[in-house]
Design a protein around this motif. Structure first.
Motif, PDB file in Angstrom:
ATOM      1  N   PHE A  61      -5.963  11.391   4.526  1.00 44.69           N
ATOM      2  CA  PHE A  61      -5.730  11.428   3.080  1.00 44.69           C
ATOM      3  C   PHE A  61      -4.765  12.528   2.676  1.00 44.69           C
ATOM      4  CE2 PHE A  61      -8.976   8.634   0.989  1.00 44.69           C
ATOM      5  CZ  PHE A  61      -9.522   8.104   2.146  1.00 44.69           C
ATOM      6  N   GLN A  62      -3.927  12.192   1.679  1.00 42.51           N
ATOM      7  CA  GLN A  62      -3.065  13.220   1.098  1.00 42.51           C
ATOM      8  C   GLN A  62      -3.933  14.277   0.420  1.00 42.51           C
ATOM      9  OE1 GLN A  62      -0.080  11.685  -1.596  1.00 42.51           O
ATOM     10  NE2 GLN A  62       0.808  13.708  -1.965  1.00 42.51           N
ATOM     11  N   TYR A  63      -5.000  13.819  -0.242  1.00 49.89           N
ATOM     12  CA  TYR A  63      -5.935  14.738  -0.891  1.00 49.89           C
ATOM     13  C   TYR A  63      -7.356  14.455  -0.407  1.00 49.89           C
ATOM     14  CZ  TYR A  63      -1.886  15.016  -3.989  1.00 49.89           C
ATOM     15  OH  TYR A  63      -0.620  15.166  -4.473  1.00 49.89           O
ATOM     16  N   LEU A  69      -0.823   8.510   8.293  1.00 55.56           N
ATOM     17  CA  LEU A  69      -0.929   9.929   7.949  1.00 55.56           C
ATOM     18  C   LEU A  69      -0.161  10.182   6.667  1.00 55.56           C
ATOM     19  CD1 LEU A  69      -0.266  11.465  11.497  1.00 55.56           C
ATOM     20  CD2 LEU A  69      -2.357  10.427  10.582  1.00 55.56           C
ATOM     21  N   ASP A  70      -0.915  10.393   5.588  1.00 53.88           N
ATOM     22  CA  ASP A  70      -0.273  10.563   4.287  1.00 53.88           C
ATOM     23  C   ASP A  70      -0.030  12.044   4.008  1.00 53.88           C
ATOM     24  OD1 ASP A  70       0.733  10.320   1.777  1.00 53.88           O
ATOM     25  OD2 ASP A  70      -0.987   9.255   0.909  1.00 53.88           O
ATOM     26  N   GLU A  71       1.205  12.451   4.157  1.00 52.99           N
ATOM     27  CA  GLU A  71       1.614  13.847   3.925  1.00 52.99           C
ATOM     28  C   GLU A  71       0.696  14.844   4.625  1.00 52.99           C
ATOM     29  OE1 GLU A  71       3.049  15.060   0.175  1.00 52.99           O
ATOM     30  OE2 GLU A  71       3.732  13.052  -0.373  1.00 52.99           O
ATOM     31  N   THR A  72       0.434  14.545   5.868  1.00 51.09           N
ATOM     32  CA  THR A  72      -0.415  15.437   6.648  1.00 51.09           C
ATOM     33  C   THR A  72       0.258  16.783   6.842  1.00 51.09           C
ATOM     34  OG1 THR A  72      -1.414  13.560   7.720  1.00 51.09           O
ATOM     35  CG2 THR A  72      -1.604  15.645   8.869  1.00 51.09           C
ATOM     36  N   LYS A  78       4.127   5.458  -1.961  1.00 53.29           N
ATOM     37  CA  LYS A  78       3.767   5.674  -0.556  1.00 53.29           C
ATOM     38  C   LYS A  78       2.248   5.734  -0.357  1.00 53.29           C
ATOM     39  CE  LYS A  78       6.103   9.534  -0.382  1.00 53.29           C
ATOM     40  NZ  LYS A  78       6.539   9.608  -1.803  1.00 53.29           N
ATOM     41  N   SER A  79       1.604   6.576  -1.169  1.00 56.52           N
ATOM     42  CA  SER A  79       0.149   6.693  -1.027  1.00 56.52           C
ATOM     43  C   SER A  79      -0.529   5.385  -1.422  1.00 56.52           C
ATOM     44  CB  SER A  79      -0.391   7.818  -1.905  1.00 56.52           C
ATOM     45  OG  SER A  79       0.093   9.049  -1.436  1.00 56.52           O
ATOM     46  N   THR A  80       0.048   4.725  -2.402  1.00 52.06           N
ATOM     47  CA  THR A  80      -0.519   3.446  -2.819  1.00 52.06           C
ATOM     48  C   THR A  80      -0.490   2.453  -1.661  1.00 52.06           C
ATOM     49  OG1 THR A  80       0.230   3.851  -5.064  1.00 52.06           O
ATOM     50  CG2 THR A  80      -0.324   1.567  -4.495  1.00 52.06           C
TER      51      THR A  80
HETATM   52 MG   LIG Z   1       1.440  10.280  -2.083  1.00 52.49          MG
END
Ligand SMILES: [Mg+2]
Ligand SMILES: Nc1ncnc2c1ncn2[C@@H]1O[C@H](COP(=O)(O)OP(=O)(O)OP(=O)(O)O)[C@@H](O)[C@H]1O
Lengths: 481, 250
Positions: B84-86, B169-172, B40-42
Motif C-alpha cells: 500500500f501507498q498508505y 508495489l505502490d510507491e514503496t 496509478k493507485s486506483t
Molecule cells: Mg498513488
C-alpha cells in the motif's frame, strides 16, 4: 459494491445465539411469587441455620420497601417480581462422586457448551465448581485445595460447614440494604460459591466456576463470597453461557470479595448470557452487584468480558479502605443488535496512598447501546490517592451508541486523577487492508476487535483469554450462511 | 499472467480509469509512472479488488481467470499482493500476529493446515533478516506509530512472507532513506523469479536502478499514454510529463 457500513451491520446482526438450546432436566421448582413464606421455604429447603433464615428475612423486609432503580442508561420492561419462581433445583439431589452418577442429559448440556467435565478435569490446574440451576453439581480438585487449607465449595455447603466464616463476612461488603437487587438477592439467593484462602497461602490453581441458567422462568440469585486472608493470593474465574428463551430471565447476583492485609484477589469473568434475538426479544436481564474490600496493602483486580445479556447493569467496585491498597478494573463490553449495557466501576479511595486503574473497552454494533459509568471517589483522609482511567469505544455502523459517564468526587487536594477517552470506528480501509492480505471480512473484524481489546484480554488467565477471544468473535461475527 | 483489457473504472460516477490495456507475463517487472492523480493507485486497488471502485467496462484476468467476481481476499489467495501507498494502522494487532493470520487464512483457502509454529518462526527469522528488520519491531502494533519508511519496509516484509505470484508495489520507495531503499529493493529482487511478476508504481527513476524494469508505462488521466523500455524512465526524469500530456491531447 463496497463493503459498506450497511452491509457490515447486516452481517453483524445475523449472528444467532450459539448456545441456543436448553435441556429438559426434571426439577423441583417453587411456585411463582415472593413473600416471607417463600423466603423461609428456600432457607428450609437448604437446611440452613436459623441465623441465616433471619438474615434473609431482614433482607426481604428491606427489599419490600425499596424501589427499582431508574437511573441507568438502559430501557426495558421491568420484571414482574411476583411472576418469577425463586427456587429450582435439579431433582436428583446431586452429590456425585464420579461422572457416571451425573444425569446424562446434564452431561450432554456440558458437552454442547464445550465444558464437559471430562475435559475440565484434564485441564490441569483448574478446579471447577459448576453451578447449574442453583445447585452445585460437581466440584473437583477439592482435595488438593484442602491440603492447603483452602475452602472452595458452594455457599450452601459453606453455611453448613463453615458457618463462622460465612456469618462473619457475608453482607459486610454488600449489605442487605445496599441496593434493590442486592436486597432481593440477600433474601432469596439460591446458591453460589464460597472461597477462603488461609493466611499466607498462595492458591496453586485458578479457581473456576461456570454458571448456567437452565429453567424457564427461574430467576438466578447467585451469591459469591471470596475471602483472602492476610498475605494470601487467589485467582478466581467465573464464566457462563445460557440457553435461549422467549421469556426474559432475571439474574441478580451478588459477589463479595474481601482481601485482608497484604492479600491479593484476581477475579475474572467471561459472561455470555443470551442477549435476546434480532428483534431484541428474550434474553437475560443481568443486574449484578460486585464489590471488593481491600485492607492494608491489599489488591483486587476485576477483569471482565461481557458479551451477553439483553440488559446488563453491573459495576464491579473496589473499596480501598486500607493504606497502600490497589484496585483495578479491566473490562471489555460487547453489545450487538438491541443489547443494552451499562457497566463500569466504582473506586472508593479511603486509605492513604491508594491507587486505582480503570481500563474499559466498549464495542457496539447493531442498534445496541453501550455505556460506561465510572465513579472515582477520594475521601478526605485519602492522602496521595491516584487514579488512572481510560475508556475506549469502538463503533460498528451508525445505529449503535457509546456513552461515557465518568464521575469524579475528590475531597482531598493531593489526589491525582487522570481520565482518557477515545472513540473509533472500524474503517473500510482497515478491512480492505486485511482482505488484501487474504483475511476475510469476518476474520478481519475479529482481528481488529481483538487488537482493540488486547490490553484487557492480556489480563485474563491464559485459558480464559482464549475462550474470551472466541466469545468476542462469536458475538460479532456475521454467521456464515 | 495478468491481462487487463480496456479497463474503465469509476468511483461515485467519477471516471478515473479510462481504458487501460496491460499485459504482464511471468518473470517480468513493469514500472508504472505518471503524474499525481493520474490513477496509478486506483489501478492497483482495482486489481486488488477494492470494491468502492466500479468497473464500468473491460476486464481483468489472472492466469485466464476473470477477477471481477472474486472478493479481494480470494484474489490474495490466488497470489495477488499489493504494497500500500498508505498502509493502515491496526492497533493492538502485532505484525507477527497479523502476518500469521494472513498466511494461515491463505493456507486455509488452499485446504492446508495452519503453518506449524516452528516453520513460521523460521520463515519470520529468514525474511526479517533479508529486510534487516529488528525482531522487536515485529511485536509492535501493525503500522501504529511506524515511521513512513518503517511502514514501507514492513509492507515488503509481508510480501516476502507471502511470496505472491503478482506483487504490486505502490510507491514503496517514497519515505525510504537511501540505505533502506537499497535494502528493500534488494529484498524485492531476491523474490524475483521466472514464475512471478512485479508491478512497480513510482515517481522516481532511482528505485528503477535497483529494481530494473522490463517495461515502463506512463499513466496520464486514466490511460497509458506511453510504454517503453527502462530508458523511458530516464527520459521522464529529465523532461517531466508535460511533453507526454501534449502528445496525449494531440
Ligand atoms: Mg498513488
Ligand atoms: N475514494 C475516492 N473518492 C473520490 N475520488 C477518488 C477516490 N480515490 C481516488 N480518487 C481520485 O482519483 C484520481 C486518481 O487517484 P489515484 O490515487 O489513483 O492517483 P495516483 O496516480 O496514485 O496519484 P499519486 O501519484 O498522487 O499517488 C484522483 O483524482 C483522486 O482524487
Amino acid at each position: 459494491m463496497a463493503y459498506t457500513e450497511e452491509e457490515l451491520k447486516k452481517e453483524l446482526e445475523t449472528k444467532e445465539y450459539e448456545y441456543g438450546f436448553y435441556t429438559d432436566i426434571e426439577s423441583d421448582t417453587f411456585p411463582k411469587g415472593l413473600n416471607e413464606e417463600i423466603v423461609v421455604g428456600i432457607s428450609k429447603k437448604k437446611e440452613e441455620p436459623e441465623w441465616m433464615t433471619e438474615w434473609r428475612l431482614e433482607a426481604f423486609r428491606v427489599w419490600k420497601e425499596m424501589e427499582e432503580p431508574e437511573w441507568a442508561n438502559v430501557h426495558y420492561e421491568k420484571p414482574n417480581f411476583q411472576d418469577i419462581s425463586y427456587y429450582s433445583a435439579p431433582n436428583k439431589k446431586p452429590k456425585y462422586n464420579s461422572l457416571d452418577e451425573v444425569d446424562p442429559e446434564l452431561l450432554e448440556t456440558f458437552k454442547k457448551l464445550g465444558i464437559s467435565l471430562d475435559e475440565q478435569k484434564k485441564l490441569a490446574g483448574v478446579a471447577v465448581d459448576i453451578v447449574m440451576d442453583s445447585v452445585s453439581v460437581a466440584t473437583t480438585f477439592k482435595k488438593t485445595l484442602a491440603e492447603k487449607g483452602i475452602i472452595f465449595c458452594s455457599i450452601s455447603e459453606a453455611i453448613q460447614e463453615h458457618p463462622e466464616l460465612v456469618k462473619k463476612y457475608i453482607g459486610t461488603v454488600v449489605p442487605q440494604k445496599d441496593n434493590f437487587y442486592a436486597a432481593l438477592n440477600s433474601a432469596v439467593f439460591s446458591d453460589g460459591s464460597f472461597c477462603y484462602i488461609p493466611k499466607g497461602v498462595r492458591c496453586p490453581m485458578e479457581l473456576s466456576t461456570y454458571f448456567r441458567i437452565n429453567q424457564a422462568g427461574t430467576g438466578q440469585f447467585e451469591r459469591t463470597l471470596v475471602i483472602a486472608d492476610e498475605g494470601s493470593y487467589v485467582s478466581y474465574l467465573e464464566g457462563c453461557t445460557a440457553p435461549s428463551r422467549d421469556e426474559n430471565q432475571l439474574h441478580a447476583a451478588v459477589v463479595e470479595l474481601i482481601a485482608l492485609d497484604d492479600a491479593e484477589i484476581k477475579y475474572s469473568t467471561v459472561q455470555n448470557w443470551f442477549p435476546g434475538d434480532k428483534e431484541g426479544k428474550g434474553g437475560v436481564f443481568n443486574f449484578v452487584t460486585k464489590r471488593g474490600l481491600c485492607e492494608k496493602n491489599a489488591k483486587i483486580s476485576w477483569t471482565q468480558v461481557e458479551t451477553g445479556s439483553a440488559v446488563t447493569w453491573k459495576y464491579p467496585s473496589c473499596v480501598l479502605k486500607g493504606d497502600n491498597s490497589i484496585g483495578e478494573f479491566y473490562s471489555i463490553a460487547v453489545t450487538n443488535n438491541f443489547q443494552q449495557a451499562d457497566t463500569g466501576t466504582k473506586m472508593i479511595h479511603l486509605g492513604k496512598n491508594t491507587k486505582s486503574t480503570i481500563i474499559s473497552k466498549g464495542i457496539s454494533a447493531g442498534q445496541s447501546q453501550n455505556s460506561y459509568r465510572g465513579l472515582v471517589q477520594v475521601n478526605s483522609r485519602a492522602e496521595n490517592a491516584r487514579n488512572f482511567s481510560q475508556c475506549d469505544s469502538l463503533l460498528m455502523g451508525n445505529r449503535c451508541g457509546a456513552h461515557t459517564f465518568p464521575y469524579i468526587e475528590t475531597k482531598n487536594k493531593s489526589a491525582q486523577i487522570e481520565h482518557e477517552a477515545t472513540t473509533s470506528k472500524i474503517g473500510e480501509d482497515q478491512i480492505f487492508y486485511c482482505n488484501q492480505r487474504g483475511i476475510d471480512t469476518e476474520k478481519a473484524i475479529a482481528l481488529i476487535v481483538n487488537g482493540f481489546s488486547k490490553e484487557v484480554l492480556n489480563k485474563l488467565p491464559m485459558e480464559f483469554a482464549v475462550e474470551a477471544q472466541k466469545l468476542l468473535e462469536i458475538s460479532l461475527e456475521g454467521s456464515v450462511g | 499472467m495478468l491481462e487487463i483489457k480496456d479497463l474503465h473504472a469509476s468511483i461515485e460516477d467519477k471516471k478515473i480509469l479510462k481504458g487501460i490495456n496491460l499485459e504482464v507475463n511471468p518473470g517480468e517487472v513493469h514500472a508504472i509512472m505518471g503524474p499525481n492523480g493520474s490513477g496509478k493507485s486506483t489501478l492497483a486497488s482495482v486489481i486488488a479488488g477494492k470494491e468502492e471502485f466500479e468497473i464500468k467496462k473491460g476486464s481483468i484476468s489472472l492466469d485466464g481467470e476473470d477477477l471481477e467476481e472474486l472478493a479481494p481476499e480470494e484474489r490474495a489467495h490466488n497470489g495477488i499482493f499489493m504494497s500500500f501507498q498508505y498502509p493502515v494502522e491496526i492497533p493492538g494487532v502485532s505484525v507477527t500476529n497479523f502476518i500469521k493470520t494472513a498466511i494461515n487464512e491463505s493456507r486455509k483457502a488452499r485446504g492446508l493446515e495452519d503453518m506449524p509454529a516452528n516453520e513460521m518462526l523460521k520463515l519470520i527469522r529468514e525474511k526479517s533478516e533479508l529486510l534487516e528488520i529488528d525482531r522487536k519491531f515485529l511485536s509492535r502494533s501493525l503500522n501504529e506509530g511506524f515511521s513512513g519508511g518503517e511502514k514501507k519496509r514492513n509492507e515488503i516484509f509481508q510480501m516476502a512472507m507471502m511470496e505472491p505470484k503478482l506483487a504490486i508495489l505502490d510507491e514503496t520507495d517514497s519515505g525510504l532513506d537511501i540505505d533502506a531503499l537499497r535494502i528493500v529493493a534488494n529484498g524485492v529482487n531476491k523474490l524475483r523469479s521466472k514464475d512471478n511478476a512485479i508491478i512497480v508504481i513510482t515517481h522516481y527513476q532511482r528505485l528503477l536502478e535497483y529494481i530494473v524494469p522490463d517495461y515502463v508505462h506512463v499513466l496520464h488521466d486514466g490511460k497509458i499514454v506511453k510504454s517503453g523500455s527502462k530508458e523511458l524512465a530516464l527520459e521522464l526524469e529529465e523532461k517531466g510529463y508535460d511533453w507526454l500530456k501534449q502528445e496525449a491531447v494531440l
